[in-house]
Design a protein around this motif. Structure first.
Motif, PDB file in Angstrom:
ATOM      1  N   SER A 126      41.421  38.412  36.903  1.00  0.00           N
ATOM      2  CA  SER A 126      40.101  37.853  37.163  1.00  0.00           C
ATOM      3  C   SER A 126      39.399  38.670  38.246  1.00  0.00           C
ATOM      4  O   SER A 126      40.024  39.138  39.195  1.00  0.00           O
ATOM      5  CB  SER A 126      40.210  36.386  37.590  1.00  0.00           C
ATOM      6  OG  SER A 126      40.918  36.286  38.797  1.00  0.00           O
ATOM      7  N   GLY A 127      38.123  38.841  38.070  1.00  0.00           N
ATOM      8  CA  GLY A 127      37.348  39.637  39.011  1.00  0.00           C
ATOM      9  C   GLY A 127      37.368  41.115  38.716  1.00  0.00           C
ATOM     10  O   GLY A 127      36.733  41.896  39.415  1.00  0.00           O
ATOM     11  N   HIS A 128      38.105  41.514  37.692  1.00  0.00           N
ATOM     12  CA  HIS A 128      38.206  42.923  37.311  1.00  0.00           C
ATOM     13  C   HIS A 128      38.077  43.057  35.792  1.00  0.00           C
ATOM     14  O   HIS A 128      39.051  43.358  35.105  1.00  0.00           O
ATOM     15  CB  HIS A 128      39.531  43.513  37.791  1.00  0.00           C
ATOM     16  CG  HIS A 128      39.660  43.518  39.275  1.00  0.00           C
ATOM     17  ND1 HIS A 128      39.132  44.514  40.060  1.00  0.00           N
ATOM     18  CD2 HIS A 128      40.217  42.626  40.122  1.00  0.00           C
ATOM     19  CE1 HIS A 128      39.376  44.241  41.327  1.00  0.00           C
ATOM     20  NE2 HIS A 128      40.029  43.098  41.393  1.00  0.00           N
ATOM     21  N   PRO A 129      36.872  42.841  35.256  1.00  0.00           N
ATOM     22  CA  PRO A 129      36.710  42.885  33.798  1.00  0.00           C
ATOM     23  C   PRO A 129      37.047  44.240  33.187  1.00  0.00           C
ATOM     24  O   PRO A 129      37.522  44.302  32.053  1.00  0.00           O
ATOM     25  CB  PRO A 129      35.227  42.537  33.590  1.00  0.00           C
ATOM     26  CG  PRO A 129      34.585  42.747  34.911  1.00  0.00           C
ATOM     27  CD  PRO A 129      35.628  42.548  35.946  1.00  0.00           C
ATOM     28  N   GLU A 130      36.832  45.328  33.933  1.00  0.00           N
ATOM     29  CA  GLU A 130      37.153  46.659  33.406  1.00  0.00           C
ATOM     30  C   GLU A 130      38.661  46.847  33.268  1.00  0.00           C
ATOM     31  O   GLU A 130      39.121  47.588  32.405  1.00  0.00           O
ATOM     32  CB  GLU A 130      36.562  47.760  34.298  1.00  0.00           C
ATOM     33  CG  GLU A 130      37.218  47.933  35.657  1.00  0.00           C
ATOM     34  CD  GLU A 130      36.925  46.859  36.704  1.00  0.00           C
ATOM     35  OE1 GLU A 130      37.500  46.957  37.800  1.00  0.00           O
ATOM     36  OE2 GLU A 130      36.141  45.923  36.448  1.00  0.00           O
ATOM     37  N   ILE A 131      39.435  46.128  34.088  1.00  0.00           N
ATOM     38  CA  ILE A 131      40.895  46.162  34.004  1.00  0.00           C
ATOM     39  C   ILE A 131      41.348  45.208  32.895  1.00  0.00           C
ATOM     40  O   ILE A 131      42.165  45.570  32.053  1.00  0.00           O
ATOM     41  CB  ILE A 131      41.532  45.759  35.357  1.00  0.00           C
ATOM     42  CG1 ILE A 131      41.063  46.675  36.486  1.00  0.00           C
ATOM     43  CG2 ILE A 131      43.039  45.703  35.268  1.00  0.00           C
ATOM     44  CD1 ILE A 131      41.495  48.096  36.398  1.00  0.00           C
TER      45      ILE A 131
END
Length: 158
Positions: A126-131
């Motif tokens: 969460s908080g890292h959509p690119e990941i």
């Protein structure tokens, strides 16, 4: 450079590996991992040419390396993966309260990685959509199998 970020519990440690270890009466520091999951990890690494980077909470063991049991436990992981033909190339940094997404992002920020995939049984990005977009969900009830390995390969070949 291509990278497979690897979680251990639920990906390589599965109900099958627990049953096999119990049948063999192996102590925790000499445990074996799911042989089917290891096969598909090796297939994926060889097919893609990717390196394996540990992103698992097993990295916490590094903090207790002065403890002989913890050292043996972690050494077993390194040995088993090397024997499988999928040695660990690196580990993600540990960022207190950052979560796996932040740790993978930090690792990527310091590398020349062009393509990557994450093998994990939990969505902790969460908080890292690119990941999160590169996460392949592994069913913890059975570990890495053909379907997930092929999905991961598509990420690494794009």
């Amino acid at each position: 450079m291509k990278v497979i970020f690897l979680d251990v519990d639920g990906v390589l440690c599965t109900p099958l590996s627990f049953r096999l270890n119990r049948l063999r009466r192996l102590p925790a520091e000499r445990q074996r991992f799911d042989p089917v999951s290891l096969f598909w990890l090796r297939w994926l690494a060889r097919r893609s040419g990717a390196e394996v980077v540990l992103s698992s909470s097993w990295r916490d063991t590094f903090l207790m390396m002065d403890d002989p049991f913890c050292r043996a436990y972690l050494q077993n992981l390194f040995t088993r993966l090397r024997q499988n033909g999928t040695p660990l190339a690196d580990v993600t940094p540990m960022i207190p309260r950052g979560g796996k997404g932040a740790e993978i992002a930090a690792w990527l920020g310091c590398s020349a990685c062009r393509r990557f995939v994450i093998l994990d049984d939990n969505d902790c990005f969460s908080g890292h959509p690119e990941i999160a977009a590169r996460w392949v969900s592994i069913p913890g009830s059975r570990g890495l199998r053909r379907k997930e390995a092929q999905a991961a390969l598509r990420f690494l070949e794009r």
